[in-house]
Design an enzyme around this catalytic site. Structure first.
Site, PDB file in Angstrom:
ATOM      1  N   ARG A  71     -13.239   0.748  -6.407  1.00 42.21           N
ATOM      2  CA  ARG A  71     -12.819   1.326  -5.127  1.00 42.21           C
ATOM      3  C   ARG A  71     -12.149   2.684  -5.330  1.00 42.21           C
ATOM      4  NH1 ARG A  71     -10.404  -3.687  -1.517  1.00 42.21           N
ATOM      5  NH2 ARG A  71     -12.301  -4.915  -1.492  1.00 42.21           N
TER       6      ARG A  71
ATOM      7  N   ASP B  68       0.860  -1.190   0.000  1.00 43.75           N
ATOM      8  CA  ASP B  68       0.000   0.000   0.000  1.00 43.75           C
ATOM      9  C   ASP B  68       0.893   1.235   0.000  1.00 43.75           C
ATOM     10  OD1 ASP B  68      -2.412  -1.550   0.433  1.00 43.75           O
ATOM     11  OD2 ASP B  68      -1.818  -1.732   2.538  1.00 43.75           O
TER      12      ASP B  68
ATOM     13  N   LYS C 101     -17.648  -4.000   9.544  1.00 45.40           N
ATOM     14  CA  LYS C 101     -16.784  -4.773  10.441  1.00 45.40           C
ATOM     15  C   LYS C 101     -16.367  -3.986  11.678  1.00 45.40           C
ATOM     16  CE  LYS C 101     -15.065  -8.147   7.197  1.00 45.40           C
ATOM     17  NZ  LYS C 101     -15.521  -7.548   5.919  1.00 45.40           N
TER      18      LYS C 101
ATOM     19  N   ARG D 286      -1.485  -2.861  -4.014  1.00 38.88           N
ATOM     20  CA  ARG D 286      -2.781  -2.891  -3.346  1.00 38.88           C
ATOM     21  C   ARG D 286      -3.356  -1.467  -3.356  1.00 38.88           C
ATOM     22  NH1 ARG D 286      -6.886  -6.607  -2.504  1.00 38.88           N
ATOM     23  NH2 ARG D 286      -7.785  -6.372  -0.451  1.00 38.88           N
TER      24      ARG D 286
END
Ligand SMILES: *[C@@H]1O[C@H](CO)[C@@H](O)[C@H](O)[C@H]1NC(C)=O
Ligand SMILES: *[C@@H]1O[C@H](CO)[C@@H](O)[C@H](O)[C@H]1NC(C)=O
Length: 377
Positions: free
Chosen positions: A243, A161, A251, A183
């Site tokens: 995204r 990332d 969550k 990612r």
């Protein structure tokens, strides 16, 4: 003569200081403040300066390439369905036949940047390759400006990332560029990202290793922190397939306020906004050009959302936010329904001083292309 030479160098350094001031939620961010700008001379020194307890203005005037600085791992990976040109998954479970793979370790081990830092690119030369940054464990007050983050194992999902926000506050990410990331370009969670301004950046999803078989990157931004306030303005998001961004999750009890204003979404072969529960999202003055799915259908029911489309929508902002919102504009794109919400306006009302002004939406492509990314300030 000697004096003149050093004066020239100092002027050069001064010009490479942070330019402008953050607006929006991240507006209190001062980074390294007035610390004398410093140019690192080695990867090790750059890492020390980023992680030590001294407030610093760190200037990047070249490509610092961490790619091979921590060796490689040779293993087997799981192919996605786009072979030979798709991303491979670095993971234990796999439903298809695993293939040999080799990735750099450094992109999977981001640098944990400390509080009170400014990381600033010089001209269009500031590139950090092969390693990202994490803001974790309560670090506060960081500016990242005019830096191109690239080359984080783009062939591999879970390859790395670029920016991670997890337990932080007062962050300004401005005039940066993100490309060829394995990612996420920016990810938050599970801790709070705090007050964050993401302005005038270029999110370039062009890749030869797509997760969607269309030459576009799927994992652009995943914003799922527990208490996050984002100003997302003036950004150029292009050649993405998903995204872009995703936010919210069931969550955690996440509570996200997101003001998306004046961004230019172009050539998105997939979805831009994908918004889950726990989110308050105000979208105004954004320009979508050739975006197949500007917002996913579940976003319309899961999030507390205002997506300004009509004159009436725009005027609703006046009473609680004190200004007339700007409408979003769509060209050659999928559907973007109008949605209004009193709950959304109530959630933003206490923060109305953190809402940045919009430019006329018709000017967004021109303004954003002139300003977003590196080498533009
Ligand atoms: C970066 O700045 C330093 C210090 O002024 C200088 O010595 C070096 O040559 C510069 N590097 C590049 C690539 O311009
Ligand atoms: C950052 O700067 C602020 C303001 O000067 C100071 O209070 C704080 O202790 C600094 N944080 C760290 C970790 O040095």
């Amino acid at each position: 003569m000697k004096f003149l030479v050093s004066a020239v160098v100092l002027v050069g350094l001064a010009q490479a200081q942070v330019k402008g001031k953050a607006q929006g939620f991240g507006r209190l961010t001062t980074g390294g403040g007035t610390a004398t700008p410093q140019i690192p001379t080695s990867l090790a020194q750059l890492e020390t300066w980023l992680t030590d307890a001294t407030p610093r203005v760190i200037m990047i005037n070249k490509t610092w390439d961490f790619s091979s600085s921590q060796g490689t791992t040779s293993t087997t990976c799981c192919p996605n369905s786009c072979q030979p040109n798709g991303q491979l998954w670095i993971m234990d479970t796999c439903d298809s036949t695993r293939v040999a793979c080799k990735y750099n370790n450094a992109p999977k081990n981001p640098i944990a940047i400390a509080s009170n830092k400014s990381l600033v690119g010089v001209g269009s030369a500031g590139v950090i390759k092969g390693r990202g940054l994490r803001m974790i464990n309560g670090v506060n007050n960081i500016i990242i400006q005019n830096i191109h983050f690239t080359g984080l194992n783009p062939e591999y999902v879970w390859g790395g990332d670029a920016i991670t926000l997890d337990g932080t506050d007062n962050i300004w990410i401005d005039h940066c560029k993100f490309s060829l990331i394995g990612r996420q370009m920016i990810v938050s969670g599970w801790g709070a990202a705090g007050r964050v301004t993401i302005s005038n950046n270029e999110f370039d999803g062009k890749t030869s290793w797509s997760a969607s078989c269309n030459g576009k990157h799927y994992w652009m931004m995943l914003l799922i922190g527990v208490k996050d306030f984002y100003t997302f303005s003036g950004n150029y998001v292009h050649d993405a397939s998903g995204r872009a961004p995703h936010m919210g999750t069931d969550k955690t009890a996440s509570r996200i306020l997101f003001h998306g204003v004046g961004n230019y979404f172009k050539d998105v072969g997939g979805h831009a906004f994908d918004i889950d529960v726990g989110t308050n999202v105000l979208l105004e003055g954004n320009y979508f050009d050739s975006v197949s799915e500007p917002i996913t259908a579940p976003s319309l029911t899961k999030s507390t959302l205002m997506s300004i489309v009509t004159v009436a929508d725009a005027q609703l902002c006046q009473a609680k936010l004190g200004y007339v919102c700007e409408w979003n504009r769509l060209v050659n794109s999928g559907s973007f329904p109008s949605k209004t919400s009193t709950a959304l306006l109530d959630a933003f009302a206490p923060w109305k001083n953190s809402l940045v002004a919009h430019v006329p939406v018709a000017d967004v492509p021109k303004t954003v292309l002139a300003n977003a990314g590196i080498g533009k300030i």
